[in-house]
Scaffold this active site. Structure first.
Site, PDB file in Angstrom:
ATOM      1  N   GLY A 303       0.869  -1.240   0.057  1.00  0.00           N
ATOM      2  CA  GLY A 303       0.037  -0.084  -0.006  1.00  0.00           C
ATOM      3  C   GLY A 303       0.784   1.369   0.085  1.00  0.00           C
ATOM      4  N   GLU A 304       0.286   2.396   0.425  1.00  0.00           N
ATOM      5  CA  GLU A 304       1.104   3.362   0.832  1.00  0.00           C
ATOM      6  C   GLU A 304       1.263   4.433  -0.818  1.00  0.00           C
ATOM      7  OE1 GLU A 304       5.028   2.994   2.747  1.00  0.00           O
ATOM      8  OE2 GLU A 304       4.078   2.023   4.377  1.00  0.00           O
ATOM      9  N   GLY A 305       0.976   3.606  -1.662  1.00  0.00           N
ATOM     10  CA  GLY A 305       1.072   4.240  -2.998  1.00  0.00           C
ATOM     11  C   GLY A 305       2.458   3.709  -3.524  1.00  0.00           C
TER      12      GLY A 305
END
Length: 336
Positions: A303-305
């Site tokens: 996640g987190e981009g």
């Protein structure tokens, strides 16, 4: 510019009025691509990427100089059902890590010259447990959409949206199932790494949420089953379209948010490309549903981009070749 909507209905209207790609720039970029010093199609998908990017930036010879990465964080009431391997306090702790530059997304943003900001969204007030109540009121959902919209820099030339929120793969699975159909088991995955019992519990929770909120409207699905960070990502992606800023989509959670836009308005994701295929099991199913082929497949599930941020390098390479290479005429090379 502040978000031009105050309700879910006016947000939908905003989506329907969004601008399209510049067809003149598209044609000019295609023409330029045909004259570059390479055999036709030799750069494969990089050629399509560069032409796509040029069409949204309105110039046949673009550059990427100001990418923006936005991370939205939210907490979820459904965590009370034991759907995550980590406690909800980790969301707050990870936000502090982002702010101090210690997370993976900080390193990837820096590596590819992107400005990164993190937006914690009412972390002290988790969304409601969607097995009992709608996750958000309309006002709460609209506020998160507005936060995402207003976070986008109109001067950015590329956007990545990422998230942090313990429990948000459960919310994303519920949203995806409500919007694209199928059973809870089709969409629920291991997320932060739950064991078999945890996965079954998560699947049951998603099924319970779907049974309670029988919605056939994608924005209502976002409100009833999603989370503030999902809504904020949707708002940011919509704002990027308004400013004709291309977007690299991240993994399962980001694509679940984006998928609500795609269902709410035809073509709402035309300005986006999937940055990567994550290891979260249902991400491929979701990419197929929104009609996107990922640029990368590296087994990421952070996640987190992070996957989309890594794909900035691929898109930068595509644009650099397209805009920087000489044409046959400029290089004095015979094109056969």
């Amino acid at each position: 510019m502040q978000a031009p909507f105050t309700t879910l209905s006016t947000f939908r209207d905003t989506l329907l009025k969004a601008p399209d790609a510049d067809q003149v720039a598209l044609a000019a970029a295609q023409d330029r691509n045909g004259q570059l010093t390479k055999p036709p199609g030799a750069l494969g998908r990089l050629e399509d990427l560069a032409i796509w990017y040029a069409s949204w930036r309105g110039t046949p010879r673009p550059t990427i100089d100001n990418p923006q990465v936005l991370i939205f964080a939210g907490n979820h009431g459904v965590c009370a059902q034991g759907v995550s391997a980590f406690p909800a306090e980790v969301t707050v702790q990870m936000v502090a890590n982002f702010q101090h530059g210690g997370a993976a997304i900080n390193q990837l943003s820096k590596a590819f010259g992107a400005k990164m900001d993190v937006y914690p969204l009412d972390l002290d007030t988790p969304t409601a447990d969607f097995t009992e109540h709608p996750a958000m009121s309309e006002d709460e959902c609209v506020s998160a959409l507005q936060t995402g919209w207003n976070a986008v820099d109109p001067e950015a030339d590329l956007l990545v949206t990422g998230e942090m929120g313990i429990g948000n793969t459960t919310a994303a699975a519920a949203v995806a199932a409500a919007v694209y159909g199928g059973d809870a088991a089709d969409w629920a995955g291991r997320g932060t790494g739950v064991d078999d019992a945890g996965l079954q519990r998560k699947t049951d929770v998603v099924a319970k949420g779907l049974a309670r909120h029988r919605v056939d409207d994608p924005l209502e699905a976002l409100r009833c089953l999603g989370g503030r960070e999902l809504a904020a990502m949707a708002g940011a992606i919509a704002a990027a379209r308004h400013y004709r800023i291309p977007v690299l989509l991240d993994g399962f959670i980001c694509c679940a948010a984006a998928g609500c836009l795609a269902k709410a308005a035809d073509g709402a994701l035309d300005h986006t490309v999937a940055g990567h295929l994550s290891a979260e099991g249902a991400h491929r199913r979701l990419l197929d549903a929104i009609g996107k082929e990922p640029l990368l497949s590296l087994g990421l599930r952070l996640g987190e981009g992070s996957g989309a941020a890594l794909a900035i390098g691929v898109l930068k390479g595509a644009v650099a070749c397209h805009s920087g290479m000489a044409t046959f005429a400029e290089a004095g090379v015979s094109d056969g």
